[in-house]
Motif scaffolding. Structure first.
Motif, short mmCIF file in Angstrom:
data_model
loop_
_atom_site.label_atom_id
_atom_site.label_comp_id
_atom_site.label_asym_id
_atom_site.label_seq_id
_atom_site.Cartn_x
_atom_site.Cartn_y
_atom_site.Cartn_z
N LEU A 1 0.83 -1.21 0.00
CA LEU A 1 0.00 0.00 0.00
C LEU A 1 0.86 1.25 0.00
O LEU A 1 0.55 2.24 -0.67
CB LEU A 1 -0.93 -0.01 1.22
CG LEU A 1 -2.10 -1.00 1.17
CD1 LEU A 1 -2.82 -1.03 2.51
CD2 LEU A 1 -3.07 -0.61 0.06
N ARG A 2 1.96 1.19 0.74
CA ARG A 2 2.87 2.34 0.80
C ARG A 2 3.49 2.60 -0.57
O ARG A 2 3.58 3.74 -1.03
CB ARG A 2 3.96 2.09 1.85
CG ARG A 2 4.83 3.33 2.14
CD ARG A 2 5.89 3.03 3.18
NE ARG A 2 5.32 2.64 4.45
CZ ARG A 2 5.47 1.43 5.00
NH1 ARG A 2 6.19 0.50 4.38
NH2 ARG A 2 4.92 1.15 6.16
N SER B 1 0.88 4.10 -2.88
CA SER B 1 0.65 5.51 -2.53
C SER B 1 1.76 6.38 -3.09
O SER B 1 1.51 7.47 -3.62
CB SER B 1 0.57 5.68 -1.01
OG SER B 1 -0.52 4.95 -0.48
N ASN B 2 2.99 5.90 -2.99
CA ASN B 2 4.12 6.65 -3.55
C ASN B 2 3.99 6.78 -5.06
O ASN B 2 4.34 7.81 -5.65
CB ASN B 2 5.44 5.96 -3.20
CG ASN B 2 5.81 6.11 -1.74
OD1 ASN B 2 5.31 7.02 -1.07
ND2 ASN B 2 6.65 5.24 -1.23
N ILE C 1 1.20 6.94 -6.77
CA ILE C 1 0.19 7.97 -7.03
C ILE C 1 0.76 9.37 -6.85
O ILE C 1 0.57 10.26 -7.67
CB ILE C 1 -1.04 7.77 -6.11
CG1 ILE C 1 -1.74 6.45 -6.43
CG2 ILE C 1 -2.01 8.94 -6.25
CD1 ILE C 1 -2.85 6.10 -5.46
N ILE C 2 1.53 9.56 -5.77
CA ILE C 2 2.01 10.90 -5.42
C ILE C 2 3.23 11.29 -6.26
O ILE C 2 3.28 12.39 -6.84
CB ILE C 2 2.36 10.95 -3.91
CG1 ILE C 2 1.10 10.72 -3.08
CG2 ILE C 2 3.00 12.30 -3.56
CD1 ILE C 2 1.37 10.42 -1.62
#
Length: 403
Positions: free
Chosen positions: A78-79, A82-83, A85-86
């Motif tokens: 998940l981390r 998320s990275n 996406i960002i």
């Protein structure tokens, strides 16, 4: 010319896989005429003698340890997503990124030690600073579009993890558009891939340079072995190959064996994963693992079947089978970038995409020795005239020199 080549994959020996084959042979050609510095990573399976052998082909060799991905838990995944996406860079690229290697490259470029930088495979784009375009030529050698491959797998129902890939697809589009804009020129292996990359940036300089074959490793067969022996070759931990061999073994082979009970199938290639190893329990199927000579197995085969259902780019396995003189039955994906049939063209391979088409094509070749010989000779002739590493190396050099 002073050339800096970046390859996160250690490109030796060139028998390890498709990325190694392409990188090593282009490096080998360029090093004959230019000063080549190679920056690469060493994975645990690379030994000292392989490093010594590779060092003899370059002016300078800089080696860094390949980062090992540690935490595979749900939270870590998940981390990483998320990275993605960002920050916009896929986990597959970040997981092998080396800050030490980045520092070395930054200092090398800042010192003015190169006139051109090549990224051998798109995962190496991460080391390139956009502003470098102003002072050196920057080239990315895209073996296949990651966005195009992901989209294709979803469209054909062959995605390993469809939910993940549907989430990744728009992010991969954004990523590929962004990194393509950093480079002076982009190299693709097929026209289809080149068009895909051109859509990302219409102003990009796109050159199509396919793969080649090393004839010292893939000599032409001395005789038609006859029989009813099928073969598939390739790295057996690569998802498109895993999908292809399972399709071949579980869906195509049983139908062929209904007609020809003595048909055998050799699945030849390194690092077979459990999904491939378990296929050896099927009647007539042998999973070899890594072999000293792929050509020897190709010479023993009646037909090489390449039922790829996914994956952009030209396929080394197709070129190598043709070079060895083994008649080929392959899908549109397996024949991508190759002129093997159609009006006004010599017949160099048989095309199939559905199970019934494969069974019919294989049956034709089992029954017709003249057809086998024609495909054997025509396939070899195509490779000799258009797909040597000498030809592809010269094209690569011309892109770098701006011809």
């Amino acid at each position: 010319m002073k050339i800096l080549m970046l390859s996160s994959t250690f490109p030796y020996p060139p028998s390890r896989g498709g990325t190694q084959v392409r990188t090593f042979n282009l490096l080998k050609y360029l090093s004959q005429k230019h000063s080549v510095t190679l920056v690469t990573q060493r994975s645990p399976d690379v030994n000292d003698s392989e490093i010594d052998s590779l060092r003899s082909y370059v002016e300078e060799l800089a080696i860094f340890s390949r980062p090992q991905e540690s935490n595979q838990g749900t939270l870590a995944k998940l981390r990483r997503f998320s990275n993605f996406i960002i920050e916009g860079t896929p986990p597959s690229v970040l997981s092998i990124y080396s800050p030490e290697m980045q520092k070395w490259v930054d200092e090398f470029v800042a010192a003015g030690k190169c006139e051109a930088i090549t990224c051998e495979h798109c995962v190496n784009e991460i080391y390139i600073r956009p502003q470098w375009q102003d002072k050196v030529k920057t080239l990315v050698n895209v073996h296949s579009s990651v966005y195009g491959t992901c989209r294709q797998q979803l469209e054909t129902g062959t995605a390993e993890k469809p939910l993940r890939d549907r989430l990744n697809l728009p992010l991969l589009l954004r990523y590929e558009k962004r990194y393509c804009s950093k480079f002076s020129c982009i190299v693709a292996t097929t026209e289809e891939d080149g068009k895909q990359l051109q859509e990302f940036n219409p102003n990009s300089q796109i050159s199509v340079i396919p793969n080649g074959v090393d004839f010292s490793q893939f000599s032409y067969r001395s005789a038609d072995p006859g029989g009813k022996q099928l073969i598939f070759v390739g790295a057996m931990d690569n998802f498109p190959n895993i999908d292809a061999v399972r399709f071949l073994t579980l869906e195509i082979l049983p139908k062929v064996q209904e007609r020809y009970p003595d048909t055998t199938l050799a699945l030849v290639g390194a690092r077979p994963v459990p999904e491939v190893q378990e296929l050896s329990t099927r009647p007539g199927v042998k999973v070899t693992g890594r072999v000293p000579s792929m050509a020897e197995y190709l010479h023993q085969a009646t037909v090489c079947v390449i039922p790829m259902r996914t994956g952009f780019g030209i396929k080394n396995k197709t070129l190598e089978a043709m070079a060895a003189g083994t008649p080929v039955v392959a899908s549109d994906r397996g024949l991508e970038g190759l002129a093997v049939d159609g009006t006004g063209k010599a017949l160099r391979a048989l095309r199939a995409n559905q199970v019934k088409e494969y069974v019919e094509a294989i049956s034709r070749l089992f029954e017709d020795g003249q057809l086998r010989q024609m495909l054997s000779e025509n396939g070899r002739s195509l490779i000799e005239t258009e797909y040597t590493w000498e030809v592809q190396g010269q094209r690569y050099e011309e892109v770098l020199l701006g011809y």
